[in-house]
Design a protein around this motif. Structure first.
Motif, PDB file in Angstrom:
ATOM      1  N   PHE A 253     -73.674  42.129  19.400  1.00 19.57           N
ATOM      2  CA  PHE A 253     -72.973  42.328  20.267  1.00 19.57           C
ATOM      3  C   PHE A 253     -72.021  42.764  19.850  1.00 19.57           C
ATOM      4  CE2 PHE A 253     -74.066  38.114  20.604  1.00 19.57           C
ATOM      5  CZ  PHE A 253     -72.625  37.507  20.913  1.00 19.57           C
ATOM      6  N   GLU A 254     -71.000  42.538  20.510  1.00 19.41           N
ATOM      7  CA  GLU A 254     -68.959  42.198  20.668  1.00 19.41           C
ATOM      8  C   GLU A 254     -68.727  42.217  21.732  1.00 19.41           C
ATOM      9  OE1 GLU A 254     -66.449  44.789  18.182  1.00 19.41           O
ATOM     10  OE2 GLU A 254     -68.375  45.224  16.304  1.00 19.41           O
ATOM     11  N   LEU A 255     -68.118  41.632  21.667  1.00 18.31           N
ATOM     12  CA  LEU A 255     -67.046  40.887  23.272  1.00 18.31           C
ATOM     13  C   LEU A 255     -65.708  40.473  23.327  1.00 18.31           C
ATOM     14  CD1 LEU A 255     -67.966  40.740  25.966  1.00 18.31           C
ATOM     15  CD2 LEU A 255     -68.582  38.075  25.739  1.00 18.31           C
ATOM     16  N   ASP A 256     -65.053  41.414  23.420  1.00 21.01           N
ATOM     17  CA  ASP A 256     -63.676  41.114  24.032  1.00 21.01           C
ATOM     18  C   ASP A 256     -62.553  40.042  24.271  1.00 21.01           C
ATOM     19  OD1 ASP A 256     -60.353  41.599  23.455  1.00 21.01           O
ATOM     20  OD2 ASP A 256     -60.593  43.219  24.219  1.00 21.01           O
ATOM     21  N   LEU A 257     -62.636  38.902  23.347  1.00 16.47           N
ATOM     22  CA  LEU A 257     -61.996  37.561  24.272  1.00 16.47           C
ATOM     23  C   LEU A 257     -60.975  37.995  24.515  1.00 16.47           C
ATOM     24  CD1 LEU A 257     -64.575  35.096  22.623  1.00 16.47           C
ATOM     25  CD2 LEU A 257     -64.998  37.199  24.941  1.00 16.47           C
TER      26      LEU A 257
ATOM     27  N   LYS B 182     -61.060  25.980  27.571  1.00 17.40           N
ATOM     28  CA  LYS B 182     -62.768  25.928  27.394  1.00 17.40           C
ATOM     29  C   LYS B 182     -63.605  27.153  27.955  1.00 17.40           C
ATOM     30  CE  LYS B 182     -61.353  21.038  28.132  1.00 17.40           C
ATOM     31  NZ  LYS B 182     -61.730  19.920  28.608  1.00 17.40           N
ATOM     32  N   ALA B 183     -63.808  27.991  26.678  1.00 15.49           N
ATOM     33  CA  ALA B 183     -65.030  28.927  26.809  1.00 15.49           C
ATOM     34  C   ALA B 183     -66.630  28.845  26.674  1.00 15.49           C
ATOM     35  CB  ALA B 183     -63.948  30.378  26.048  1.00 15.49           C
TER      36      ALA B 183
ATOM     37  N   THR C  13     -58.732  39.211  16.329  1.00 14.00           N
ATOM     38  CA  THR C  13     -58.795  38.067  15.869  1.00 14.00           C
ATOM     39  C   THR C  13     -59.637  37.090  16.736  1.00 14.00           C
ATOM     40  OG1 THR C  13     -57.206  37.238  16.396  1.00 14.00           O
ATOM     41  CG2 THR C  13     -57.306  37.711  14.503  1.00 14.00           C
ATOM     42  N   LYS C  14     -59.598  38.401  18.404  1.00 18.69           N
ATOM     43  CA  LYS C  14     -60.869  37.473  19.717  1.00 18.69           C
ATOM     44  C   LYS C  14     -61.149  38.347  19.822  1.00 18.69           C
ATOM     45  CE  LYS C  14     -56.973  34.741  21.409  1.00 18.69           C
ATOM     46  NZ  LYS C  14     -56.058  34.284  23.199  1.00 18.69           N
TER      47      LYS C  14
ATOM     48  N   ASN D 173     -64.292  27.817  20.366  1.00 19.03           N
ATOM     49  CA  ASN D 173     -63.596  27.668  18.971  1.00 19.03           C
ATOM     50  C   ASN D 173     -62.981  28.745  19.763  1.00 19.03           C
ATOM     51  OD1 ASN D 173     -61.235  26.924  18.394  1.00 19.03           O
ATOM     52  ND2 ASN D 173     -62.443  25.762  16.239  1.00 19.03           N
ATOM     53  N   LEU D 174     -62.128  29.427  21.201  1.00 21.28           N
ATOM     54  CA  LEU D 174     -61.665  30.572  20.205  1.00 21.28           C
ATOM     55  C   LEU D 174     -60.410  30.484  19.671  1.00 21.28           C
ATOM     56  CD1 LEU D 174     -60.555  31.142  24.317  1.00 21.28           C
ATOM     57  CD2 LEU D 174     -62.197  32.268  22.859  1.00 21.28           C
ATOM     58  N   LYS D 175     -59.660  29.497  18.786  1.00 19.08           N
ATOM     59  CA  LYS D 175     -58.554  29.318  17.290  1.00 19.08           C
ATOM     60  C   LYS D 175     -59.596  30.171  16.161  1.00 19.08           C
ATOM     61  CE  LYS D 175     -55.902  25.387  19.803  1.00 19.08           C
ATOM     62  NZ  LYS D 175     -55.622  24.507  19.705  1.00 19.08           N
ATOM     63  N   ASN D 176     -59.920  30.142  15.598  1.00 21.20           N
ATOM     64  CA  ASN D 176     -61.098  30.374  14.858  1.00 21.20           C
ATOM     65  C   ASN D 176     -62.740  30.999  15.415  1.00 21.20           C
ATOM     66  OD1 ASN D 176     -61.405  30.402  12.163  1.00 21.20           O
ATOM     67  ND2 ASN D 176     -62.448  27.993  12.488  1.00 21.20           N
TER      68      ASN D 176
END
Length: 240
Positions: free
Chosen positions: A172-176, A184-185, A136-137, A202-205
């Protein structure tokens, strides 16, 4: 060494770079019916080399505005201390092989070296590494220039070591997963010849991104080249 060339664009073109179709070395302009060579990723020396090999025929080029004054240095305005530093550097390069050969002759004999084996009674421990990434991240997206995808654009999260590059389709894909959900990314995209783009996440969504890059102010048009009357390298060698 060949004389450096004075490169200029007396009559800049007003065609849109984004509307042109991509080619191997730049883009194709349907207005003038020829390729526009993209020089924005080259330094002054590389541009000089290219035009030394392509002095015949008509060339349309695209440059950053700040590239043009830097293509040919005004030799009359160079500080004398600059010449002194360059002379010392060149003299060092010429005398270094002789100094190295002299140092090699000063080695009298080799000292025998005895290596004793080291035994370790402790057996190494191996730990299985598991993939704990949270799907999900995983941030996904595409970076484009108008209509065309940008290959190799750098995508990073500010103030972290997380970064990646776009593929041949501009994706691209980036693992957060290492980031806190409430942090605050900010994503930052960089590509040579284009302005930086930043966007809060918004890391929650997390949602797929489509980022359109804007190129720097560039100068584009038919290139006129003239030979320079001065040569910096010859002036330095003459003073040695």
């Amino acid at each position: 060494m060949k004389e450096p060339l004075n490169i200029s664009i007396p009559k800049p073109c007003t065609q849109s770079w984004a509307d042109m179709s991509a080619t191997t070395g730049g883009k194709y302009c349907s207005s003038c019916q020829q390729e526009v060579k993209d020089f924005t990723s080259m330094n002054g020396f590389e541009i000089q080399q290219w035009f030394q090999l392509h002095q015949t025929g008509k060339t349309c080029g695209r440059f950053h505005e700040n590239q043009m004054p830097a293509l040919l240095t005004d030799l009359d305005k160079i500080n004398p201390s600059t010449f002194l530093s360059l002379k010392v550097f060149l003299f060092s390069l010429l005398t270094f092989p002789l100094s190295l050969k002299s140092a090699q002759h000063q080695v009298k004999s080799k000292v025998p070296l005895t290596i004793s084996p080291i035994y370790n009674s402790m057996a190494p421990e191996f730990t299985e590494i598991k993939d704990n990434s949270d799907s999900t991240k995983i941030l996904k997206g595409v970076i484009v220039d108008g209509k065309e995808p940008l290959v190799g654009a750098m995508v990073m999260i500010k103030e972290t070591k997380l970064k990646t590059h776009t593929d041949k389709d501009g994706k691209f894909e980036l693992d957060l997963s290492s980031l806190e959900t409430d942090s605050k990314a900010v994503i930052r995209v960089a590509y040579l010849g284009y302005e930086f783009k930043e966007e809060k996440l918004n890391l929650k969504n997390l949602k797929p991104l489509r980022i359109i890059m804007t190129d720097f102010q560039c100068l584009m048009g038919e290139v006129v080249i003239k030979k320079s009357s001065s040569n910096l390298f010859k002036r330095i060698i003459r003073g040695l």
